[in-house]
Design a protein around this motif. Sequence first.
Motif, short mmCIF file in Angstrom:
data_model
loop_
_atom_site.label_atom_id
_atom_site.label_comp_id
_atom_site.label_asym_id
_atom_site.label_seq_id
_atom_site.Cartn_x
_atom_site.Cartn_y
_atom_site.Cartn_z
N GLN A 1 0.82 -1.21 0.00
CA GLN A 1 0.00 0.00 0.00
C GLN A 1 0.85 1.27 0.00
OE1 GLN A 1 -2.35 0.93 3.37
NE2 GLN A 1 -3.83 2.09 2.19
N GLN A 2 2.07 1.13 0.59
CA GLN A 2 2.95 2.31 0.62
C GLN A 2 3.35 2.75 -0.79
OE1 GLN A 2 6.00 0.94 3.24
NE2 GLN A 2 4.75 1.21 5.06
N TRP A 3 3.20 1.85 -1.78
CA TRP A 3 3.55 2.17 -3.17
C TRP A 3 2.35 2.72 -3.94
CZ3 TRP A 3 8.41 2.23 -5.03
CH2 TRP A 3 9.39 1.64 -4.23
N GLN A 4 1.26 2.94 -3.22
CA GLN A 4 0.03 3.36 -3.87
C GLN A 4 0.22 4.62 -4.73
OE1 GLN A 4 -2.98 4.16 -0.97
NE2 GLN A 4 -4.62 3.49 -2.29
N ASN A 5 0.85 5.64 -4.15
CA ASN A 5 1.06 6.88 -4.91
C ASN A 5 1.93 6.65 -6.13
OD1 ASN A 5 -0.46 8.47 -3.22
ND2 ASN A 5 1.24 8.88 -1.84
N ALA A 6 2.92 5.77 -5.95
CA ALA A 6 3.87 5.54 -7.04
C ALA A 6 3.23 4.78 -8.19
CB ALA A 6 5.07 4.77 -6.50
N LEU A 7 2.07 4.18 -7.96
CA LEU A 7 1.42 3.39 -9.03
C LEU A 7 0.54 4.25 -9.93
CD1 LEU A 7 0.32 0.22 -7.02
CD2 LEU A 7 2.00 0.30 -8.86
N GLU A 8 0.33 5.52 -9.53
CA GLU A 8 -0.66 6.33 -10.26
C GLU A 8 -0.17 6.72 -11.66
OE1 GLU A 8 -1.78 10.03 -8.43
OE2 GLU A 8 -3.80 9.91 -9.24
N PHE A 9 0.94 7.48 -11.73
CA PHE A 9 1.38 8.00 -13.03
C PHE A 9 1.95 6.94 -13.97
CE2 PHE A 9 0.72 12.52 -13.62
CZ PHE A 9 0.14 12.85 -12.40
N PRO A 10 2.71 5.94 -13.45
CA PRO A 10 3.21 4.92 -14.38
C PRO A 10 2.10 4.26 -15.19
CG PRO A 10 4.34 4.73 -12.29
CD PRO A 10 3.27 5.75 -12.11
N VAL A 11 0.93 4.03 -14.56
CA VAL A 11 -0.16 3.39 -15.31
C VAL A 11 -0.74 4.37 -16.33
CG1 VAL A 11 -2.47 2.35 -15.10
CG2 VAL A 11 -0.65 1.68 -13.54
N TYR A 12 -0.80 5.66 -15.99
CA TYR A 12 -1.24 6.65 -16.99
C TYR A 12 -0.40 6.48 -18.27
CZ TYR A 12 -3.43 9.58 -13.28
OH TYR A 12 -4.19 10.08 -12.25
N ILE A 13 0.91 6.29 -18.05
CA ILE A 13 1.84 6.22 -19.20
C ILE A 13 1.76 4.85 -19.87
CG2 ILE A 13 4.29 6.28 -19.82
CD1 ILE A 13 4.61 8.22 -17.35
N LEU A 14 1.89 3.78 -19.05
CA LEU A 14 1.98 2.43 -19.62
C LEU A 14 0.68 1.98 -20.28
CD1 LEU A 14 3.98 0.69 -16.76
CD2 LEU A 14 4.76 1.02 -19.11
N ALA A 15 -0.46 2.53 -19.83
CA ALA A 15 -1.74 2.11 -20.41
C ALA A 15 -2.13 2.98 -21.61
CB ALA A 15 -2.84 2.17 -19.35
N GLY A 16 -1.27 3.92 -21.96
CA GLY A 16 -1.54 4.73 -23.15
C GLY A 16 -2.75 5.63 -23.04
#
Lengths: 323, 265
Positions: free
Chosen positions: B171-186
Amino acid sequence: MNAIEVNHLKRVYRAAIGVFKRSIKEVVAVDDISFSVEKGELFGLLGPNGAGKTTTVKMLATLLIPTAGNISIMGFDVVKQANEVRKRIGFIFGGERGLYWRLSAEDNLRYFASLYGADPEVSKKRIPYLLEMVGLKGRGNERVEGYSRGMKQRLHVARTLLHDPEVLFLDEPTIGLDPVGAREFRQVILDLQTEKKTILLTTHYMFEADALCDRIAVIDKGCTVALDTPGGLKKHVSDLSIVEMETFGAPEEVLNGIRALPFVDAVSVEDQDQRQLLKVQTERGAEAVPDLMAALDGQRVGRVIVREPTLEDAYVRLVGGKV
Amino acid sequence: MNIRNIIKYWRVTLTVAEMTVRHQLNDSFIVFAVLIQPMLIAILALFMLKEKGTDYAMFVVVGSGLTGLWSSLLFVSGNSINVERWSGTLETLVGVPTPFEVIVFGKNLASVAQSLLSMVVSYALAALFFGYSLHVDQPLMFIASVLLTVFAFVSFGLIIAPIFVMYRGVQQWQNALEFPVYILAGFLFPIALLPFWTVPISYVLPPYWAAIALHGTTTGAAPLEETFFAWGLMLVFSIVDLFIASRLFKFMLYKVRVDATLDTE
């Protein structure tokens, strides 16, 4: 068949401690508790803080898994048949949590009625009925955040009766309520008993247990110390008298001196602002007063009375003076 | 599960969803995640792509809407169980006869459905303030894509929520998961612009296939087969997610009752 059967219940909490060198610390909250509750009975569970009351109730309500022993509610095992148990029970834990504060009381009840699988048409009639029963008629459309503590507790009662459960667990339901609120709440409990509900009540208030319960189990350090009717429990102290002495800042060593007297059975101390109320259990009654005064060693003493023992005194004797 | 139970649980799901929306109406964080942040992203992207034309504007509208969906999934659906624990309602919910995963499904459905508003807000922003005349090229297929996207996101949320409860380190990585998915999911630009080694990661993300279906049906630029393929994969991912979630919930509910972590007190 009894409504509740508890056999050799045990519950151990395990917690990891330490940062670099991790180790597991075990705390035995419930060691060996057994009792049974008949259908329609109002059963009390008394004990000092940390005796294992709430842990026991949470295991009964399927919210904790016992480490050993077994529990059946209306013939269903709380671990293997948790869902069957949940259809038949309701529970309230003391305090204000457990409700959605930003929703109205009616919305809270509609929500939980749905979760208990109640028919929406039935709920439409039952919700106003329950709100009236707990004295919240006309306040159902207000948000819960504006409710007093007593109103929230009464809303909890309405919530727990939505599916008309056969068995109710009330864990210190009057804690934190003002005297009027607590008295109203006790009336609600008595009303539930007339509806033939099986009720298990935990409380710190002895007069409450005395007034409400058919039978009481006293638990201490996770074990059952006594199990009897309120009258039966009082017989544990029928040979004693209680000397109540009002003192002002008596130090611990003086109190320990009283505890060590050969004719003193148990001593409990209630701190009331600047003063203390010592309740000394002794077989000698009024004859013990001069020796007790001497043991107080010049401490300032106010009112002194000698009286007959109550359920609270029986409780103090059973749990060794811890109140 | 028989038809009677399905109807019963669907009814419960709708009531849970309704109450969740009512409860969240006053939550300023939800307003930020669902409305404000996607709006800011849309403004940024619309300025950057100002000279590129209407098709790009529609891409941005859908993409910024998807950012709202993902943020809602990550922060609202992901925390849907933890929030109940923090507010002291988790014990009450676990103690009812309705399966707990049905309750969380209803909560997640409400969060994801209300985050569709972010797409509406982005659309209005592009039309009113940037003067684009936007239209959806394949409206019926777009609606079907939206419905499948909601289902895929809700199902994905059912995996995240119990993981966040059981493994606080994740859960501590929750914030870090936000923008990478914006990018990786196109969401806001095609993944063809990314390094080749990131492509397999995109392929295993349900939001990527949601973006393919939504972008494809709004612009009409993608062949039909590509949209159907994206739908199929969203369905497959949803079914796999639901299967994994059912196992995770069973394990989590046993674990929290053994560890006594249903309540924070």
